[in-house]
Scaffold this motif. Sequence first.
Motif, PDB file in Angstrom:
ATOM      1  N   PRO A 182       1.237  -1.036   0.116  1.00 45.73           N
ATOM      2  CA  PRO A 182      -0.206   0.379  -0.605  1.00 45.73           C
ATOM      3  C   PRO A 182       0.974   1.259  -0.324  1.00 45.73           C
ATOM      4  CG  PRO A 182       0.570  -0.664   1.897  1.00 45.73           C
ATOM      5  CD  PRO A 182       1.038  -2.022   0.970  1.00 45.73           C
ATOM      6  N   ALA A 183       0.478   1.918  -0.639  1.00 42.08           N
ATOM      7  CA  ALA A 183       0.601   3.311  -0.889  1.00 42.08           C
ATOM      8  C   ALA A 183       0.940   4.014   1.024  1.00 42.08           C
ATOM      9  CB  ALA A 183       0.756   4.301  -1.302  1.00 42.08           C
ATOM     10  N   ILE A 184       1.816   4.790   1.299  1.00 43.45           N
ATOM     11  CA  ILE A 184       1.727   5.450   1.962  1.00 43.45           C
ATOM     12  C   ILE A 184       2.569   6.765   2.632  1.00 43.45           C
ATOM     13  CG2 ILE A 184       2.676   5.381   5.241  1.00 43.45           C
ATOM     14  CD1 ILE A 184       3.288   2.353   4.349  1.00 43.45           C
ATOM     15  N   GLU A 185       1.753   7.470   3.206  1.00 46.52           N
ATOM     16  CA  GLU A 185       1.803   8.789   3.309  1.00 46.52           C
ATOM     17  C   GLU A 185       3.126   8.721   3.550  1.00 46.52           C
ATOM     18  OE1 GLU A 185       0.012  13.372   4.498  1.00 46.52           O
ATOM     19  OE2 GLU A 185      -0.964  11.557   3.953  1.00 46.52           O
ATOM     20  N   LEU A 186       4.310   9.797   3.007  1.00 47.60           N
ATOM     21  CA  LEU A 186       5.777  10.290   3.720  1.00 47.60           C
ATOM     22  C   LEU A 186       5.038  11.405   4.810  1.00 47.60           C
ATOM     23  CD1 LEU A 186       8.640  10.439   3.530  1.00 47.60           C
ATOM     24  CD2 LEU A 186       8.530  11.971   1.484  1.00 47.60           C
ATOM     25  N   GLY A 187       5.556  10.810   6.002  1.00 48.59           N
ATOM     26  CA  GLY A 187       6.024  11.681   7.084  1.00 48.59           C
ATOM     27  C   GLY A 187       6.724  12.884   7.303  1.00 48.59           C
ATOM     28  N   ALA A 188       5.865  14.494   6.577  1.00 51.41           N
ATOM     29  CA  ALA A 188       7.129  15.770   6.793  1.00 51.41           C
ATOM     30  C   ALA A 188       7.973  15.933   7.383  1.00 51.41           C
ATOM     31  CB  ALA A 188       6.061  16.922   6.579  1.00 51.41           C
TER      32      ALA A 188
END
Length: 127
Positions: free
Chosen positions: A33-39
């Motif tokens: 699954p695509a996991i959002e990059l933590g800024a």
Amino acid sequence: MSGPSRRHLALGSLLVALCMAPTPGDVGGCGAPAIELGARGFFKAKREVDCRRCEECDVFTRLCAAACDPTVPTATRFEPGCLPVEHDGRVCLRALEAASCEDYAAFMEDRAPSVPTECNFCPAGGP
């Protein structure tokens, strides 16, 4: 007339297997699954790479000084509308690690720094 030959069965099996594989370019790739990059984590890691590479490459710019100064706040979010995934962040950091010193000097230039294509998550014109 007899049934399909072994060659036809093998070819058919191969085609079925290839059609079931993930499509190159699918977000997440390999079925992940695509996991959002933590800024926060990304910008902290990038800052550490920037500081180390500035020192390794003897680059002395305001951007390098800021990357190495713990009193300068680290970015905590991406530009509005930009939602890179974790894979993007890993690729960017690897590109920075592998860049030549000449390229790194251009990335950290004070007037018009360049951005490696691997780190250009939000190209001009929006997502």
